[in-house]
Design a protein around this motif. Sequence first.
Motif, short mmCIF file in Angstrom:
data_model
loop_
_atom_site.label_atom_id
_atom_site.label_comp_id
_atom_site.label_asym_id
_atom_site.label_seq_id
_atom_site.Cartn_x
_atom_site.Cartn_y
_atom_site.Cartn_z
N ALA A 25 1.09 -1.04 -0.08
CA ALA A 25 0.29 0.36 0.12
C ALA A 25 0.78 1.25 -0.34
N ILE A 26 1.84 1.31 0.97
CA ILE A 26 2.52 3.02 0.97
C ILE A 26 3.11 2.67 -0.25
N MET A 27 4.11 1.40 -0.99
CA MET A 27 4.53 1.63 -2.37
C MET A 27 3.65 1.97 -3.74
N LEU A 28 2.24 1.90 -3.94
CA LEU A 28 1.24 2.00 -4.75
C LEU A 28 0.98 3.49 -4.55
N TYR A 29 0.96 3.79 -3.00
CA TYR A 29 1.00 6.11 -2.46
C TYR A 29 1.77 6.39 -2.93
N LYS A 30 2.89 6.07 -2.75
CA LYS A 30 4.28 6.81 -2.82
C LYS A 30 3.96 7.45 -4.64
N GLN A 31 3.34 5.91 -5.42
CA GLN A 31 3.58 6.23 -6.93
C GLN A 31 2.43 6.50 -7.26
N GLU A 32 1.40 7.53 -6.52
CA GLU A 32 0.37 8.27 -6.70
C GLU A 32 0.25 7.00 -7.37
N LYS A 33 -0.46 5.59 -7.05
CA LYS A 33 -1.57 4.85 -8.13
C LYS A 33 -2.78 5.20 -6.91
N ILE A 34 -1.99 5.24 -5.67
CA ILE A 34 -3.56 4.62 -4.81
C ILE A 34 -3.69 6.34 -3.52
N SER A 35 -4.61 6.52 -3.37
CA SER A 35 -4.51 7.86 -2.78
C SER A 35 -4.63 7.18 -1.27
N SER A 36 -4.27 7.61 -0.22
CA SER A 36 -3.67 8.39 1.54
C SER A 36 -4.90 7.37 2.01
N GLY A 37 -6.59 7.90 1.66
CA GLY A 37 -7.68 7.30 2.06
C GLY A 37 -8.28 5.60 1.67
N ARG A 38 -8.08 5.27 0.20
CA ARG A 38 -7.85 3.76 -0.11
C ARG A 38 -7.05 3.07 0.35
N ALA A 39 -5.18 3.48 0.70
CA ALA A 39 -4.90 2.57 1.49
C ALA A 39 -5.22 2.32 2.58
N CYS A 40 -5.82 3.74 3.27
CA CYS A 40 -6.12 2.72 4.91
C CYS A 40 -7.28 2.77 5.19
N GLN A 41 -8.55 2.28 3.63
CA GLN A 41 -9.44 1.43 3.75
C GLN A 41 -9.40 0.17 3.64
N TRP A 42 -8.09 -0.07 2.56
CA TRP A 42 -7.51 -0.86 1.69
C TRP A 42 -6.83 -2.13 3.67
N LEU A 43 -5.89 -1.02 4.35
CA LEU A 43 -5.57 -1.80 5.56
C LEU A 43 -6.50 -1.64 7.22
N GLY A 44 -7.64 -1.08 6.58
CA GLY A 44 -8.35 -1.21 7.61
C GLY A 44 -7.74 -0.19 8.83
N MET A 45 -7.25 1.43 8.37
CA MET A 45 -6.09 1.86 9.65
C MET A 45 -6.96 3.05 9.12
N ASN A 46 -6.49 4.36 10.55
CA ASN A 46 -7.10 5.49 10.31
C ASN A 46 -5.94 6.14 9.51
#
Length: 81
Positions: A25-46
Amino acid sequence: MDVLIPKDIVAATKMSPAELALEIAIMLYKQEKISSGRACQWLGMNLIEFRRELGKRGLTINYDVEDFESDLKTLRELGRL
């Protein structure tokens, strides 16, 4: 589409499935492939937890001038500025 990572690959990383998901998720976020909101939703974290994980790795949030200007506009519309 769901991606299945073979158990031997997960084992080779010496990470739990949750740790591996966080790294992906962090890799995809840093590559701007997913948003932080989407990463949080996927990971179940705030958002705070996700940003804490970015900070542990010395990474910054994806936030540019356009984001700043959009936030300012929103604050003005809400009467907070």
